[in-house]
Structure formats: C-alpha cells, structure tokens
Design a protein around this motif. Structure first.
Motif, PDB file in Angstrom:
ATOM      1  N   PHE A  34     -89.289  28.566  18.343  1.00 21.10           N
ATOM      2  CA  PHE A  34     -88.229  29.554  18.155  1.00 21.10           C
ATOM      3  C   PHE A  34     -87.059  28.916  17.418  1.00 21.10           C
ATOM      4  O   PHE A  34     -86.677  27.785  17.707  1.00 21.10           O
ATOM      5  N   TYR A  56     -82.954  29.666  16.564  1.00 16.02           N
ATOM      6  CA  TYR A  56     -81.776  30.454  16.913  1.00 16.02           C
ATOM      7  C   TYR A  56     -80.599  29.964  16.079  1.00 16.02           C
ATOM      8  O   TYR A  56     -80.512  28.799  15.706  1.00 16.02           O
ATOM      9  N   GLN A  69     -76.378  29.704  16.460  1.00 16.95           N
ATOM     10  CA  GLN A  69     -75.307  29.813  17.440  1.00 16.95           C
ATOM     11  C   GLN A  69     -73.964  29.561  16.771  1.00 16.95           C
ATOM     12  O   GLN A  69     -73.724  28.482  16.222  1.00 16.95           O
ATOM     13  N   LYS A  95     -70.198  31.224  21.264  1.00 16.79           N
ATOM     14  CA  LYS A  95     -71.051  32.406  21.479  1.00 16.79           C
ATOM     15  C   LYS A  95     -72.448  31.997  21.931  1.00 16.79           C
ATOM     16  O   LYS A  95     -72.829  30.835  21.863  1.00 16.79           O
ATOM     17  N   GLY A  96     -73.216  32.984  22.385  1.00 13.88           N
ATOM     18  CA  GLY A  96     -74.588  32.711  22.774  1.00 13.88           C
ATOM     19  C   GLY A  96     -75.498  32.621  21.559  1.00 13.88           C
ATOM     20  O   GLY A  96     -75.193  33.165  20.508  1.00 13.88           O
ATOM     21  N   PRO A  97     -76.632  31.928  21.688  1.00 14.75           N
ATOM     22  CA  PRO A  97     -77.583  31.834  20.575  1.00 14.75           C
ATOM     23  C   PRO A  97     -78.123  33.199  20.176  1.00 14.75           C
ATOM     24  O   PRO A  97     -78.401  34.041  21.027  1.00 14.75           O
ATOM     25  N   PHE A 121     -81.186  35.098  18.192  1.00 19.01           N
ATOM     26  CA  PHE A 121     -82.573  34.875  17.801  1.00 19.01           C
ATOM     27  C   PHE A 121     -82.773  35.084  16.301  1.00 19.01           C
ATOM     28  O   PHE A 121     -82.269  36.053  15.722  1.00 19.01           O
ATOM     29  N   THR A 181     -89.689  33.546  15.521  1.00 17.90           N
ATOM     30  CA  THR A 181     -90.701  32.919  16.355  1.00 17.90           C
ATOM     31  C   THR A 181     -91.906  32.607  15.483  1.00 17.90           C
ATOM     32  O   THR A 181     -92.346  33.451  14.694  1.00 17.90           O
ATOM     33  N   LEU A 188     -80.484  26.100  16.321  1.00 19.80           N
ATOM     34  CA  LEU A 188     -81.238  25.534  17.442  1.00 19.80           C
ATOM     35  C   LEU A 188     -82.716  25.832  17.298  1.00 19.80           C
ATOM     36  O   LEU A 188     -83.101  26.932  16.886  1.00 19.80           O
TER      37      LEU A 188
END
Lengths: 114, 110
Positions: free
Chosen positions: B34, B36, B38, B42-44, B46, B49, B87
């Motif tokens: 995966f 990501y 970021q 803040k949050g990762p 998406f 995949t 990430l």
C-alpha cells in the motif's frame, strides 16, 4: 465516500489522567485499528479489532486498552496517561475480506501529556 | 519479522523534476503493498494497493510498480503541492494488519 472521524484533533492532559480517544467509521468495516505515530519510528500498531467486542494486541499495547461495543466505534483508553504517551494517534478501518484490506485513516489526534 | 524500508528518507526536488521513491520489503507471504500520502498534522491518505509482482497502477502524476522485493512510486513533473510524506506499508499473514515504513519526506520547490 469513505469516512473515519476522531473525537478530538488536539488534547492536552496531565500525567495520571484517564484519557479516552474515540473513532467512528461509516463504511460498515469489520476491522478497526489504533496506531501511534512518532518521528523516526513511523506508525506502530497499538490494538486492533476485527469484530464487535473482539480485540487483539498490536506491537505496543502496554499502557493502553480498547473498547468496541458497536461496529462503527472503536475507543482507545489510556488508563493513566504518562509523558511518554505524548504522540499522534491515528485510527483506521478496513474490510475483513481478502484483497480488500486497504486501511482508511482518520485525521489523527495529537495528544500532549504534561 | 516483516520489514519495510523506504528510501530516501528525504527528497528535495525542483518543480517539474520527476523522480522515484523506493520501498523495499522483506516479508513472508505478501498479501498487498500500500502507498499513502500524509500531509503534516493529518492522517494518511490512501493512494494505491498492489498485489502481485509486475503490477502497475497510475493516478494522475503518480505511478506505482511492484517487484518481488520492492515497490517504486514515481512522481512525474511534481509541483509544490505534491510536497508530503509518502508512506509504504505491507500486509502479510491472515490478520489484515499492516507494517509501515518510516516514509519519504518529499519537498518540491519552485
């Protein structure tokens, strides 16, 4: 659209306080996760849950507990906050179905323990 | 133990200068890789995949590829708004857990 929300963006607590962090997802996902993120260490899994009332320890569960009473809600509890728990806390959710395991993250809660 | 290593740790590019970020992994039984993005505080978010070696996915200026040992995230003609930490994570075993790398911090300047 996928949505994971967390109860607070910023929290300041004192050493020894009990702290509740709440996460809600609206995607009907079975799996939910709590991570903490620290500079240089990346995301580390604290606990996860694959069903209501089910929980499993992640890599760093010490000092934390969790609760999952409803499918959409997953709470992280710091029983007695300590300064080394100052961190960014991230919640995520995913389907349990194979090859559909993409985790979707909330915005994070930045916790400062004084 | 599953390991994910991302390189470089930090990358500074000029606007328009294409480059690739690397994610190498050592796992037993890859179920998915995966990517990501970021942004600070803040949050990762998406991105992609990938499930099997040889697979490629594209989204606007980003292209992700997967081999048996590593994945690359290629960014074409980046702009300052592409500055973020990227990430990489892998899923292995049967528990739907992810193991994350520590990320590549990308800065794109004018």
């Amino acid at each position: 659209d996928v949505k994971v929300t967390q109860s607070s963006r910023y929290l300041v607590k004192r050493t020894g306080e009990k702290v509740f962090l709440e996460c809600v997802q609206d995607m009907d996902h079975e799996n939910m996760f709590w991570y903490r993120q620290d500079p240089g260490l990346g995301l580390r899994l604290i606990y996860f849950s694959y069903d209501v009332k089910m929980k499993e320890k992640g890599d760093i569960p010490e000092g934390y507990s969790v609760s999952r009473e409803k499918k959409e809600r997953f709470s992280l509890i710091l029983e007695s906050a300590s300064t080394n728990q100052t961190s960014m806390y991230l919640c995520a959710s995913s389907l349990r179905q194979s090859y559909q395991e993409t985790q979707y993250f909330g915005p994070g809660t930045r916790l400062l323990v004084l | 133990e599953d390991q994910v290593t991302q390189s470089p740790e930090a990358l500074r590019l000029q606007e328009g200068e294409s480059s690739s970020l690397n994610c190498s992994y050592t796992v037993s039984g890859l179920r998915g890789l995966f990517w990501y993005r970021q942004d600070p505080g803040k949050g990762p978010e998406f991105l992609f995949t990938l499930y099997s070696a040889g697979e490629e996915k594209e989204k606007e200026k980003l292209k992700a590829t997967l081999t048996k040992k590593e994945s690359f995230l290629h960014i074409t003609a980046p702009k300052p708004e592409d500055s973020a930490t990227y990430l990489c994570a892998v899923a292995t075993g049967t528990a739907s857990k992810l193991t994350f790398g520590t990320g590549t911090r990308l800065q794109v300047t004018l």
